[in-house]
Design a protein around this motif. Structure first.
Motif, PDB file in Angstrom:
ATOM      1  N   SER A   9     -60.171  20.773  10.555  1.00  0.00           N
ATOM      2  CA  SER A   9     -60.459  21.510   9.323  1.00  0.00           C
ATOM      3  C   SER A   9     -61.890  22.024   9.299  1.00  0.00           C
ATOM      4  N   LEU A  10     -62.834  21.127   9.499  1.00  0.00           N
ATOM      5  CA  LEU A  10     -64.236  21.540   9.468  1.00  0.00           C
ATOM      6  C   LEU A  10     -64.562  22.462  10.629  1.00  0.00           C
ATOM      7  N   GLY A  11     -63.868  22.284  11.755  1.00  0.00           N
ATOM      8  CA  GLY A  11     -64.053  23.202  12.875  1.00  0.00           C
ATOM      9  C   GLY A  11     -63.707  24.629  12.495  1.00  0.00           C
ATOM     10  N   ASN A  12     -62.638  24.787  11.714  1.00  0.00           N
ATOM     11  CA  ASN A  12     -62.259  26.121  11.254  1.00  0.00           C
ATOM     12  C   ASN A  12     -63.293  26.697  10.291  1.00  0.00           C
ATOM     13  N   TYR A  13     -63.803  25.863   9.398  1.00  0.00           N
ATOM     14  CA  TYR A  13     -64.829  26.344   8.471  1.00  0.00           C
ATOM     15  C   TYR A  13     -66.120  26.710   9.211  1.00  0.00           C
ATOM     16  N   VAL A  14     -66.496  25.886  10.193  1.00  0.00           N
ATOM     17  CA  VAL A  14     -67.691  26.189  10.987  1.00  0.00           C
ATOM     18  C   VAL A  14     -67.479  27.475  11.771  1.00  0.00           C
ATOM     19  N   SER A  15     -66.271  27.675  12.300  1.00  0.00           N
ATOM     20  CA  SER A  15     -65.968  28.915  13.014  1.00  0.00           C
ATOM     21  C   SER A  15     -66.120  30.123  12.103  1.00  0.00           C
ATOM     22  N   SER A  16     -65.583  29.997  10.881  1.00  0.00           N
ATOM     23  CA  SER A  16     -65.711  31.089   9.914  1.00  0.00           C
ATOM     24  C   SER A  16     -67.170  31.364   9.584  1.00  0.00           C
ATOM     25  N   LEU A  17     -67.947  30.293   9.412  1.00  0.00           N
ATOM     26  CA  LEU A  17     -69.371  30.442   9.109  1.00  0.00           C
ATOM     27  C   LEU A  17     -70.111  31.091  10.272  1.00  0.00           C
ATOM     28  N   LEU A  18     -69.788  30.668  11.499  1.00  0.00           N
ATOM     29  CA  LEU A  18     -70.433  31.250  12.679  1.00  0.00           C
ATOM     30  C   LEU A  18     -70.148  32.743  12.796  1.00  0.00           C
ATOM     31  N   VAL A  19     -68.880  33.121  12.582  1.00  0.00           N
ATOM     32  CA  VAL A  19     -68.521  34.539  12.643  1.00  0.00           C
ATOM     33  C   VAL A  19     -69.314  35.335  11.608  1.00  0.00           C
ATOM     34  N   THR A  20     -69.407  34.793  10.398  1.00  0.00           N
ATOM     35  CA  THR A  20     -70.145  35.486   9.329  1.00  0.00           C
ATOM     36  C   THR A  20     -71.617  35.648   9.692  1.00  0.00           C
ATOM     37  N   ILE A  21     -72.238  34.556  10.179  1.00  0.00           N
ATOM     38  CA  ILE A  21     -73.658  34.608  10.535  1.00  0.00           C
ATOM     39  C   ILE A  21     -73.892  35.571  11.695  1.00  0.00           C
ATOM     40  N   VAL A  22     -73.028  35.478  12.716  1.00  0.00           N
ATOM     41  CA  VAL A  22     -73.180  36.346  13.887  1.00  0.00           C
ATOM     42  C   VAL A  22     -73.038  37.812  13.504  1.00  0.00           C
ATOM     43  N   MET A  23     -72.068  38.119  12.659  1.00  0.00           N
ATOM     44  CA  MET A  23     -71.861  39.503  12.245  1.00  0.00           C
ATOM     45  C   MET A  23     -73.044  40.021  11.422  1.00  0.00           C
ATOM     46  N   LYS A  24     -73.595  39.145  10.583  1.00  0.00           N
ATOM     47  CA  LYS A  24     -74.726  39.560   9.751  1.00  0.00           C
ATOM     48  C   LYS A  24     -75.969  39.819  10.602  1.00  0.00           C
ATOM     49  N   ILE A  25     -76.195  38.968  11.601  1.00  0.00           N
ATOM     50  CA  ILE A  25     -77.385  39.104  12.440  1.00  0.00           C
ATOM     51  C   ILE A  25     -77.233  40.244  13.447  1.00  0.00           C
ATOM     52  N   SER A  26     -76.032  40.385  14.013  1.00  0.00           N
ATOM     53  CA  SER A  26     -75.842  41.345  15.106  1.00  0.00           C
ATOM     54  C   SER A  26     -75.552  42.772  14.644  1.00  0.00           C
ATOM     55  N   THR A  27     -75.224  42.944  13.361  1.00  0.00           N
ATOM     56  CA  THR A  27     -74.908  44.290  12.875  1.00  0.00           C
ATOM     57  C   THR A  27     -76.196  45.087  12.642  1.00  0.00           C
ATOM     58  N   ARG A  28     -76.271  46.225  13.267  1.00  0.00           N
ATOM     59  CA  ARG A  28     -77.400  47.132  13.103  1.00  0.00           C
ATOM     60  C   ARG A  28     -76.855  48.522  12.816  1.00  0.00           C
ATOM     61  N   ASP A  29     -77.769  49.438  12.517  1.00  0.00           N
ATOM     62  CA  ASP A  29     -77.343  50.815  12.236  1.00  0.00           C
ATOM     63  C   ASP A  29     -76.627  51.432  13.427  1.00  0.00           C
ATOM     64  N   ASP A  30     -77.124  51.106  14.638  1.00  0.00           N
ATOM     65  CA  ASP A  30     -76.538  51.682  15.843  1.00  0.00           C
ATOM     66  C   ASP A  30     -75.533  50.760  16.514  1.00  0.00           C
ATOM     67  N   MET A  31     -75.232  49.600  15.880  1.00  0.00           N
ATOM     68  CA  MET A  31     -74.299  48.650  16.478  1.00  0.00           C
ATOM     69  C   MET A  31     -73.491  47.960  15.386  1.00  0.00           C
ATOM     70  N   PRO A  32     -72.151  47.965  15.495  1.00  0.00           N
ATOM     71  CA  PRO A  32     -71.312  47.391  14.434  1.00  0.00           C
ATOM     72  C   PRO A  32     -71.162  45.871  14.501  1.00  0.00           C
ATOM     73  N   GLY A  33     -71.969  45.181  15.321  1.00  0.00           N
ATOM     74  CA  GLY A  33     -71.879  43.726  15.414  1.00  0.00           C
ATOM     75  C   GLY A  33     -71.093  43.289  16.642  1.00  0.00           C
ATOM     76  N   TRP A  34     -71.096  41.988  16.895  1.00  0.00           N
ATOM     77  CA  TRP A  34     -70.421  41.457  18.068  1.00  0.00           C
ATOM     78  C   TRP A  34     -68.897  41.516  17.942  1.00  0.00           C
ATOM     79  N   ILE A  35     -68.360  41.404  16.702  1.00  0.00           N
ATOM     80  CA  ILE A  35     -66.900  41.348  16.514  1.00  0.00           C
ATOM     81  C   ILE A  35     -66.486  42.423  15.509  1.00  0.00           C
TER      82      ILE A  35
END
Length: 619
Positions: free
Chosen positions: A530-556
């Motif tokens: 259960s917590l693994g799924n929540y951590v996965s969701s949190l990681l995806v959110t953080i990664v998308m927020k950090i990796s998204t730039r004007d010239d790049m839509p993020g890692w996923i």
């Protein structure tokens, strides 16, 4: 006359011997672990439990898993194709839902250990599971799947009403509640059918967990292949109704075994027992503790061993909690006055204190398993999305991306066989431990294989991007000339890691959890997922927020050809490596629980067939 009297005496003596044999035989027929039948009487070995009851539970687990994965395995595609969500949002929603499923396992474990017992808890939550599936089938068919056969990746579904969306989410969370509350109890209830006091049944109990996990995976094989294929083609309602039928059959078969099952009486609210230890220890923080522990209090053997609840030997560590079991002068006066029972908020038994210590020792190991579950959950989300962006045709046959998890299932089946028949005998012969690899060692091996699996997934994604057709604006349908079968190694590696990690977890938490908290031990397994799924969701959110730039839509992004999913996989590999290092330290620190049995011997865990009688230790 004398001879006649002598003959009468011999006949009487012979009769007494025969009666003693009959009584002895009657005792031997009863289970020795304190289990009872449905009427609350001591369970008779030949008429209850064993593999007859165990087989019913294994079939029940297979059918229930088929039903659950009939919804879960393609849920990410349902959210993207039918409800119109993008890849990242759908992956997050699936992770949250799956996390909620296993979070509800704590609810089921609490009710089982405290009030209902495992049989009643399994029956009630399975009924909720069936109702949730029926509601999902109806609501999807009536409100969401319009026009007919939409959601096949080609035909878009129309706009959805508020009531349709509300019924959909109520239904899938009813499924989460039902399956979550049922899962930790069915594994423990299956293990209850084997008397670990008997050498033959004790060995069967250990093997049961491997077969249980095998049944779980074989049950999902049909979902991942046949049901997955029809759902991928747009026959969502058919797939959901098939899941409903399978869950209904599972419940009926489970109830059919009612006369055969062995039970354990619930031991009361475990939360109050934990609070009693903490408060009693706090009240006695100034009391001096003798070095030998001679002023510790322990309950009498008959009471402590009743219905399988064994005493636990005193251990070092968490010494503050030991103060809860110290007998003060006031406590001694109460004991000597023949009071019906001591006040547990002032004086706790050594076993009660050790129960709290057991849980505290298990928590670091449990925390280290959460990151592994982050790796495991990628099969239901990002692996499927990655596969959908690859070449999914073999000749003219279309391969549903979710069906690739069948390679994970086949891997689990193969490695369970290899472990039981090859690896375990070899390690037993060449290692110092005659029982082969310990549960902690197997879990560590599972983490190592999980790291390799993530590296493999990242490498495949690098090659997928190399052969991708750029310029497409679609999401999961972004094409690549790289065949989806290049995903096979990552699925096989995850399956191998499951055999070592999750089977090891089931055995470890079941053997190390106190008798009064067996379902809670199994729930720890579920909550790590259960917590693994929540951590996965949190990681995806953080990664998308950090990796998204004007010239790049993020890692996923919606179109994986414009992202860097391989970086996310490599990030998971690095995090799991760090987790492995922490896990090794925790495993070295861990001390196995030592139980007292009925035969005057002590042993670690629940795999021994010896039990000891307990005594009252009063200074």
């Amino acid at each position: 006359m004398r001879m006649a009297c002598l003959n009468i005496f011999k006949d009487h003596q012979r009769y007494n011997i025969e009666e003693e044999k009959k009584q002895k035989k009657g005792i031997e027929e009863q289970t020795l672990d304190g289990s009872v039948d449905r009427h609350g009487l001591p369970a008779i070995r030949g008429r209850s439990g064993s593999w007859i009851a165990g087989a019913l539970i294994l079939v029940n687990q297979g059918l229930a898993t088929l039903a659950f994965f009939g919804v879960g395995v393609n849920l990410v595609l349902f959210l993207t194709r039918v409800l119109g969500q993008d890849n990242a949002e759908a992956a997050n929603n699936v992770s949250k839902w799956t996390g909620t499923v296993y979070l509800f396992s704590l609810v089921g474990a609490f009710l089982s250990d405290s009030y209902w017992g495992r049989f009643k808890t399994c029956a009630i939550f399975q009924a909720i599971f069936v109702l949730g599936l029926a509601s999902l089938s109806l609501s999807s068919y009536i409100f969401l799947l319009k026009p007919n056969r939409c959601g096949d990746g080609k035909t878009s579904c129309g706009p959805h009403s508020t009531i349709g969306m509300a019924l959909f989410y109520v239904s899938i969370y009813m499924i989460a509640l039902g399956n979550g509350g049922y899962q930790p109890n069915i594994a423990t209830f299956g293990a209850d059918q084997f008397d670990e006091e008997d050498p033959k049944e004790g060995h069967s109990k250990i093997a049961f967990f491997s077969y249980f996990y095998l049944a779980l995976n074989l049950g999902s094989l049909f979902s991942n292949t046949i049901l997955g294929y029809f759902e991928d083609k747009g026959s969502w309602a058919l797939g959901f109704w098939a899941s409903t039928g399978s869950a209904t059959l599972a419940l009926v078969l489970f109830l059919c075994g009612t006369p055969r099952y062995r039970h354990y009486t619930p031991k009361g609210n475990p939360l109050s027992r934990v609070c009693q230890v903490v408060i009693a220890a706090a009240r006695k923080w100034k009391v001096q503790m003798l070095p030998s522990g001679e002023n510790f209090f322990e309950e009498v053997g008959k009471e402590s061993s009743q219905n399988g609840a064994r005493n636990i030997l005193h251990t070092d560590g968490f010494k503050f909690l030991d103060r809860a079991a110290i007998i003060t002068e006031k406590d001694l006066n109460q004991i000597e006055s023949n009071a019906p029972q001591t006040n547990p908020w002032h004086l706790c038994t050594v076993t009660q204190v050790e129960e709290v210590k057991c849980i505290l020792r298990l928590l670091p190991i449990w925390l280290c398993t959460i990151l592994y579950s982050v790796v495991f959950t990628q099969m239901a989300s990002l692996f499927v999305e990655q596969g959908a962006a690859m070449k999914t045709t073999l000749s003219s046959f279309h391969i549903p991306p979710a069906s690739m998890s069948s390679f994970d299932i086949l891997s689990v089946a193969a490695f369970i066989f290899l472990y039981r028949r090859v690896i375990d005998p070899l390690t037993s012969r060449f290692m110092k431990n005659p029982n082969g690899l310990t549960e902690l060692q197997r879990m560590g091996i599972g983490l190592v294989i999980a790291i390799v699996a993530m590296v493999s997934a990242g490498v495949v994604e690098c090659f997928r991007l190399k052969y991708a057709v750029h310029g497409s604006t679609s999401g999961s349908s972004s094409p690549s000339s790289l065949s989806i079968f290049w995903q096979v190694p990552q699925y096989v590696l995850v399956g191998a890691s499951e055999v070592f990690m999750y089977v090891g977890q089931l055995e470890f938490f079941n053997s190390q959890a106190p008798d009064r908290l067996k379902s809670f031990g199994s729930a720890l397994c579920m909550t790590s997922i259960s917590l693994g799924n929540y951590v996965s969701s949190l990681l995806v959110t953080i990664v998308m927020k950090i990796s998204t730039r004007d010239d790049m839509p993020g890692w996923i992004p919606g179109n994986l050809n414009k992202g860097h999913l391989e970086r996310f996989y490599f990030l998971l590999a690095a995090l799991t490596t760090a987790d492995l290092a922490v896990y090794i330290l925790c495993a070295k620190w861990y001390k196995y629980t030592k139980f007292e049995g009925r035969n005057g011997e002590e042993y670690e865990g629940a795999n021994s067939t010896t039990m000891l009688a307990t005594e009252l230790r009063v200074a």
